[in-house]
Write a protein that holds these residues in place. Structure first.
Motif, PDB file in Angstrom:
ATOM      1  N   GLN A  50      31.818  -2.682 -22.466  1.00  0.00           N
ATOM      2  CA  GLN A  50      32.302  -3.769 -21.573  1.00  0.00           C
ATOM      3  C   GLN A  50      32.829  -5.188 -21.678  1.00  0.00           C
ATOM      4  O   GLN A  50      33.857  -5.076 -21.120  1.00  0.00           O
ATOM      5  N   GLU A  51      32.317  -5.434 -22.323  1.00  0.00           N
ATOM      6  CA  GLU A  51      32.868  -6.655 -23.085  1.00  0.00           C
ATOM      7  C   GLU A  51      33.946  -6.806 -23.774  1.00  0.00           C
ATOM      8  O   GLU A  51      34.840  -7.621 -22.958  1.00  0.00           O
ATOM      9  N   HIS A  52      34.393  -5.891 -24.635  1.00  0.00           N
ATOM     10  CA  HIS A  52      35.812  -6.171 -25.107  1.00  0.00           C
ATOM     11  C   HIS A  52      36.492  -4.899 -25.731  1.00  0.00           C
ATOM     12  O   HIS A  52      35.168  -3.984 -25.859  1.00  0.00           O
ATOM     13  N   SER A  53      36.742  -4.381 -26.086  1.00  0.00           N
ATOM     14  CA  SER A  53      37.179  -2.738 -27.238  1.00  0.00           C
ATOM     15  C   SER A  53      36.741  -3.611 -28.604  1.00  0.00           C
ATOM     16  O   SER A  53      36.838  -4.011 -28.756  1.00  0.00           O
ATOM     17  N   GLU A  97      40.881   1.957 -31.297  1.00  0.00           N
ATOM     18  CA  GLU A  97      39.750   0.611 -30.854  1.00  0.00           C
ATOM     19  C   GLU A  97      39.873   1.335 -29.068  1.00  0.00           C
ATOM     20  O   GLU A  97      40.862   2.396 -28.721  1.00  0.00           O
ATOM     21  N   GLY A  99      38.590   1.323 -25.044  1.00  0.00           N
ATOM     22  CA  GLY A  99      38.367   0.041 -24.180  1.00  0.00           C
ATOM     23  C   GLY A  99      37.989   0.420 -23.128  1.00  0.00           C
ATOM     24  O   GLY A  99      38.691   1.778 -22.709  1.00  0.00           O
ATOM     25  N   GLN A 105      35.551   0.075 -16.173  1.00  0.00           N
ATOM     26  CA  GLN A 105      34.903  -0.873 -15.229  1.00  0.00           C
ATOM     27  C   GLN A 105      34.197  -0.762 -13.923  1.00  0.00           C
ATOM     28  O   GLN A 105      32.982  -1.665 -13.866  1.00  0.00           O
TER      29      GLN A 105
END
Length: 136
Positions: A50-53, A97, A99, A105
């Motif tokens: 949730q906060e970043h990839s 990565e 995300g 989200q």
């Protein structure tokens, strides 16, 4: 359902909300979504993204007990459903990565509600479990 219905404005009568209405394929939205994200790992992956990839190995380290295979399967499933995006950077070796998409989200709101409910009621559930186990 044959459960008696209580009239209350505080608690919704779940089987009358749109998420529980069967569609043309004889399934309801809640069943389809829970089939996809209601497993052990999907919610944990969503929380950790949730906060970043995050790169694959960092994600694996952040989710205690998940195997490499289960993480791969879970990420592919979430990607297929449009909740997770996979980005490959052309380096040697390639960096990958993961995300959350906008859709991914957006599921944070109901997950947060469930988390709040769990925090408020976990002790009551534990007590009920202990009482039940003593009686059986």
């Amino acid at each position: 359902m044959n459960a008696p219905a209580k009239a209350s404005t505080a608690v919704p009568l779940l089987h009358t909300t749109p998420g529980f209405e069967a569609d043309g394929g004889n399934t309801c939205p809640i069943r389809e979504v829970l089939d996809r994200v209601g497993d052990t790992w999907s919610i944990l992956v969503i929380i950790n993204l949730q906060e970043h990839s995050v790169r694959f190995n960092a994600l694996k380290r952040s989710i205690e007990g998940i195997s490499q295979r289960m993480l791969t399967v879970t990420l592919r499933s979430l990607e297929r459903d449009g909740l997770v995006t996979r980005t490959v950077r052309p380096t040697t070796p390639p960096e990958v990565e993961y995300g959350l998409t906008e859709l991914g989200q957006s599921i944070a709101v109901p997950i947060a509600s469930l988390g709040s409910w769990a925090a408020s009621n976990r002790d009551r559930m534990r007590q009920a479990r202990e009482t039940f186990d003593l009686d059986t």
